[in-house]
Scaffold this active site. Structure first.
Site, PDB file in Angstrom:
ATOM      1  N   ASP A 218     -19.588 -28.119  18.360  1.00  8.23           N
ATOM      2  CA  ASP A 218     -19.032 -28.161  19.420  1.00  8.23           C
ATOM      3  C   ASP A 218     -18.303 -29.597  19.890  1.00  8.23           C
ATOM      4  O   ASP A 218     -17.477 -29.827  19.873  1.00  8.23           O
ATOM      5  CB  ASP A 218     -19.257 -27.389  20.638  1.00  8.23           C
ATOM      6  CG  ASP A 218     -20.143 -26.156  19.738  1.00  8.23           C
ATOM      7  OD1 ASP A 218     -19.683 -25.116  20.389  1.00  8.23           O
ATOM      8  OD2 ASP A 218     -21.071 -26.053  20.846  1.00  8.23           O
TER       9      ASP A 218
ATOM     10  N   HIS B 296     -24.094 -23.211  23.702  1.00 12.25           N
ATOM     11  CA  HIS B 296     -23.353 -22.739  22.816  1.00 12.25           C
ATOM     12  C   HIS B 296     -22.594 -21.425  23.157  1.00 12.25           C
ATOM     13  O   HIS B 296     -23.267 -20.448  21.863  1.00 12.25           O
ATOM     14  CB  HIS B 296     -24.374 -23.075  21.395  1.00 12.25           C
ATOM     15  CG  HIS B 296     -23.295 -23.157  20.188  1.00 12.25           C
ATOM     16  ND1 HIS B 296     -22.665 -23.728  19.933  1.00 12.25           N
ATOM     17  CD2 HIS B 296     -23.581 -21.968  19.374  1.00 12.25           C
ATOM     18  CE1 HIS B 296     -22.149 -23.260  18.914  1.00 12.25           C
ATOM     19  NE2 HIS B 296     -22.414 -22.206  18.671  1.00 12.25           N
TER      20      HIS B 296
HETATM   21  P1  NAD Z   1     -26.943 -16.170   6.985  1.00 14.36           P
HETATM   22  O1  NAD Z   1     -27.320 -14.950   7.400  1.00 14.36           O
HETATM   23  O2  NAD Z   1     -26.465 -16.628   5.521  1.00 14.36           O
HETATM   24  O3  NAD Z   1     -28.584 -16.998   6.524  1.00 14.36           O
HETATM   25  C1  NAD Z   1     -29.995 -16.585   7.935  1.00 14.36           C
HETATM   26  C2  NAD Z   1     -30.761 -16.556   6.597  1.00 14.36           C
HETATM   27  O4  NAD Z   1     -31.101 -16.361   7.853  1.00 14.36           O
HETATM   28  C3  NAD Z   1     -30.819 -15.346   5.668  1.00 14.36           C
HETATM   29  O5  NAD Z   1     -31.408 -16.195   4.041  1.00 14.36           O
HETATM   30  C4  NAD Z   1     -32.481 -14.832   6.386  1.00 14.36           C
HETATM   31  O6  NAD Z   1     -33.040 -13.698   5.067  1.00 14.36           O
HETATM   32  C5  NAD Z   1     -33.061 -15.179   7.736  1.00 14.36           C
HETATM   33  N1  NAD Z   1     -33.901 -15.235   8.174  1.00 14.36           N
HETATM   34  C6  NAD Z   1     -33.835 -14.208   8.400  1.00 14.36           C
HETATM   35  N2  NAD Z   1     -34.686 -14.024  10.153  1.00 14.36           N
HETATM   36  C7  NAD Z   1     -35.637 -14.263   9.485  1.00 14.36           C
HETATM   37  C8  NAD Z   1     -37.393 -15.693   9.729  1.00 14.36           C
HETATM   38  N3  NAD Z   1     -37.783 -14.338  10.927  1.00 14.36           N
HETATM   39  N4  NAD Z   1     -37.840 -16.169   9.024  1.00 14.36           N
HETATM   40  C9  NAD Z   1     -37.125 -17.546   8.021  1.00 14.36           C
HETATM   41  N5  NAD Z   1     -35.521 -16.641   7.609  1.00 14.36           N
HETATM   42  C10 NAD Z   1     -35.076 -15.864   8.395  1.00 14.36           C
HETATM   43  O7  NAD Z   1     -26.320 -17.220   8.559  1.00 14.36           O
HETATM   44  P2  NAD Z   1     -26.250 -18.544   8.568  1.00 14.36           P
HETATM   45  O8  NAD Z   1     -24.629 -18.312   8.429  1.00 14.36           O
HETATM   46  O9  NAD Z   1     -26.635 -19.225   7.330  1.00 14.36           O
HETATM   47  O10 NAD Z   1     -26.415 -18.596  10.255  1.00 14.36           O
HETATM   48  C11 NAD Z   1     -28.000 -18.676  11.001  1.00 14.36           C
HETATM   49  C12 NAD Z   1     -27.549 -18.940  12.422  1.00 14.36           C
HETATM   50  O11 NAD Z   1     -27.314 -19.616  12.526  1.00 14.36           O
HETATM   51  C13 NAD Z   1     -27.111 -17.718  12.791  1.00 14.36           C
HETATM   52  O12 NAD Z   1     -27.995 -17.450  13.542  1.00 14.36           O
HETATM   53  C14 NAD Z   1     -25.783 -17.806  13.616  1.00 14.36           C
HETATM   54  O13 NAD Z   1     -24.991 -17.885  14.213  1.00 14.36           O
HETATM   55  C15 NAD Z   1     -26.408 -19.720  13.902  1.00 14.36           C
HETATM   56  N6  NAD Z   1     -25.193 -20.282  13.306  1.00 14.36           N
HETATM   57  C16 NAD Z   1     -25.221 -21.386  14.606  1.00 14.36           C
HETATM   58  C17 NAD Z   1     -24.465 -22.593  14.740  1.00 14.36           C
HETATM   59  C18 NAD Z   1     -24.485 -23.287  15.810  1.00 14.36           C
HETATM   60  O14 NAD Z   1     -23.694 -24.759  15.682  1.00 14.36           O
HETATM   61  N7  NAD Z   1     -25.425 -23.561  16.613  1.00 14.36           N
HETATM   62  C19 NAD Z   1     -23.260 -22.693  14.142  1.00 14.36           C
HETATM   63  C20 NAD Z   1     -23.096 -21.713  13.251  1.00 14.36           C
HETATM   64  C21 NAD Z   1     -24.149 -20.615  13.308  1.00 14.36           C
HETATM   65  C1  LMR Z   2     -20.194 -21.724  15.424  1.00 12.32           C
HETATM   66  O1  LMR Z   2     -20.421 -21.942  16.744  1.00 12.32           O
HETATM   67  O2  LMR Z   2     -19.390 -21.337  15.023  1.00 12.32           O
HETATM   68  C2  LMR Z   2     -21.632 -20.807  14.989  1.00 12.32           C
HETATM   69  O3  LMR Z   2     -22.174 -20.296  16.728  1.00 12.32           O
HETATM   70  C3  LMR Z   2     -21.269 -19.002  14.548  1.00 12.32           C
HETATM   71  C4  LMR Z   2     -21.056 -18.099  16.261  1.00 12.32           C
HETATM   72  O4  LMR Z   2     -21.159 -16.957  15.659  1.00 12.32           O
HETATM   73  O5  LMR Z   2     -19.358 -18.547  16.707  1.00 12.32           O
END
Ligand code: NAD
Ligand code: LMR
Length: 328
Positions: free
Chosen positions: A159, A187
């Site tokens: 952000d 967030h």
């Molecule tokens: P993705 O689905 O591509 O990958 C997630 C991975 O986590 C998958 O490989 C899945 O098998 C694995 N997983 C699920 N449960 C698990 C467990 N118990 N232990 C280990 N691995 C496990 O998703 P992504 O795009 O990589 O996003 C991951 C997370 O990050 C999501 O919750 C998304 O919303 C979050 N995210 C946060 C931010 C932020 O700014 N804080 C930004 C983007 C995404």
């Molecule tokens: C983001 O900010 O891009 C991530 O947290 C993914 C989402 O769910 O918005």
């Protein structure tokens, strides 16, 4: 010779990890003199995919990368961890709020908190990326009572980077000329991206923008909804920018912030700025020797106070929801 450190990435077969792992192996986060062992955790179903990621990591031929340990066992993953990126969790789909992920994801962070408590170094630095990141970090630290609370943080750096980039575009300057924009709170879409203390080429941003209505409305809403806008366009949540932000967050935590600059991180609230204690709230912090301090005494006007209170209220509600999910 510096000893390698164990760095855990969960969700290692997923999208964000795919962009993050290269940064770690190349030395962009822990520095060019710090070798690392990568401990890659994912679920059993993803082990074949994870093998492909391991092959690619080997094929990078990067000298700082020593061992790579793919596993579905948290006990193996968190063994002697010095740093952990908790990415693994379900991402949201179009039309969902990040909070809607709570019941699916919060249990993961309980299990991983317990594993960190048992197996990681007591000074491990834990960055929670998986959503809802602030409340997941709170739950994770709750189940790791032997590790200090300040070792758990949640990512609001994406952000911050979005806000910095949006202001730079508006002002027609290079992105690094904008500094000290703040993300307060969760967030989520209640976060408060605050440009009122930010600077551009050392001068106040509000005077440079000269349009408080834009700063209070268009800018705030654009940043609050940027994650949703990326999902609507990509049909998947942000990954490249999220990985970059995770690297930025950990690098600054590890190496420290530059003089006069602060960054935003979700940290356990100590009541600063009259925010409730006991929630993971994003504050501006400075970092020295691996320890952060919340920047104090910034003036908060009535508009900002309303925004801070709204995001604090949401975090308190999430905390209640999370504990009730874990009681089920
Ligand atoms: P993705 O689905 O591509 O990958 C997630 C991975 O986590 C998958 O490989 C899945 O098998 C694995 N997983 C699920 N449960 C698990 C467990 N118990 N232990 C280990 N691995 C496990 O998703 P992504 O795009 O990589 O996003 C991951 C997370 O990050 C999501 O919750 C998304 O919303 C979050 N995210 C946060 C931010 C932020 O700014 N804080 C930004 C983007 C995404
Ligand atoms: C983001 O900010 O891009 C991530 O947290 C993914 C989402 O769910 O918005």
């Amino acid at each position: 010779m510096t000893e390698p450190i164990n760095v855990v990435v969960t969700g290692a077969a997923g999208q964000i990890a795919y962009s993050l792992l290269y940064q770690l192996a190349a030395g962009s986060v822990f520095g060019p003199d710090q070798p690392i062992n990568l401990h890659l955790l994912d679920i059993p179903m993803m082990m074949d995919v994870l093998q492909g990621v391991v092959m690619e990591l080997q094929d990078l031929a990067l000298p700082l990368l020593r061992q790579v340990v793919p596993t579905a066992d948290p006990a193996v993953a968190f063994k002697d961890a010095a740093a952990a990126f908790l990415v693994g969790a379900m991402p949201r789909k179009q039309g969902m709020e990040r909070r809607d992920l709570l019941s699916a994801n919060v249990k993961i962070f309980k299990i991983q908190g317990e594993a960190l408590d048992k197996y990681a170094r007591k000074n491990v630095k834990v960055l929670v990326v998986g959503n809802p990141a602030n409340t997941n970090a709170l739950i994770c630290s709750h189940y790791a009572p032997s590790i200090p609370k300040e070792n758990f943080t949640a990512m609001t750096r994406l952000d911050q980077n979005r806000a910095q980039a949006a202001l730079a575009t508006r002002l027609g300057v290079q992105v690094d000329k904008v500094q000290n924009v703040i993300i307060w709170g969760n967030h989520s879409s209640t976060q408060f991206p605050d440009a009122f203390h930010a600077t551009v080429n050392g001068k106040p941003v509000p005077a440079a923008v000269n349009d408080d209505a834009w700063l209070n409305e268009v800018f705030v809403e654009t940043i609050q909804k940027r994650g949703a806008a990326v999902i609507a366009a990509r049909k998947m949540s942000s990954a490249m920018s999220a990985a970059k932000a995770a690297g930025d967050h950990m690098r600054d935590w590890w190496m420290g912030t530059k003089p006069g600059q602060w960054v935003s991180m979700g940290v356990l609230s100590d009541g600063s700025y009259e925010m409730p204690k006991g929630v993971v709230f994003s504050f501006p912090v400075t970092i020295n020797n691996g320890k952060f301090e919340i920047v104090q005494n910034l003036p908060i006007n009535e508009f900002a106070r309303g925004k801070l209170n709204a995001t604090a209220k949401e975090l308190e509600e999430e905390r209640v929801d999370a504990h009730s999910v874990l009681m089920e």
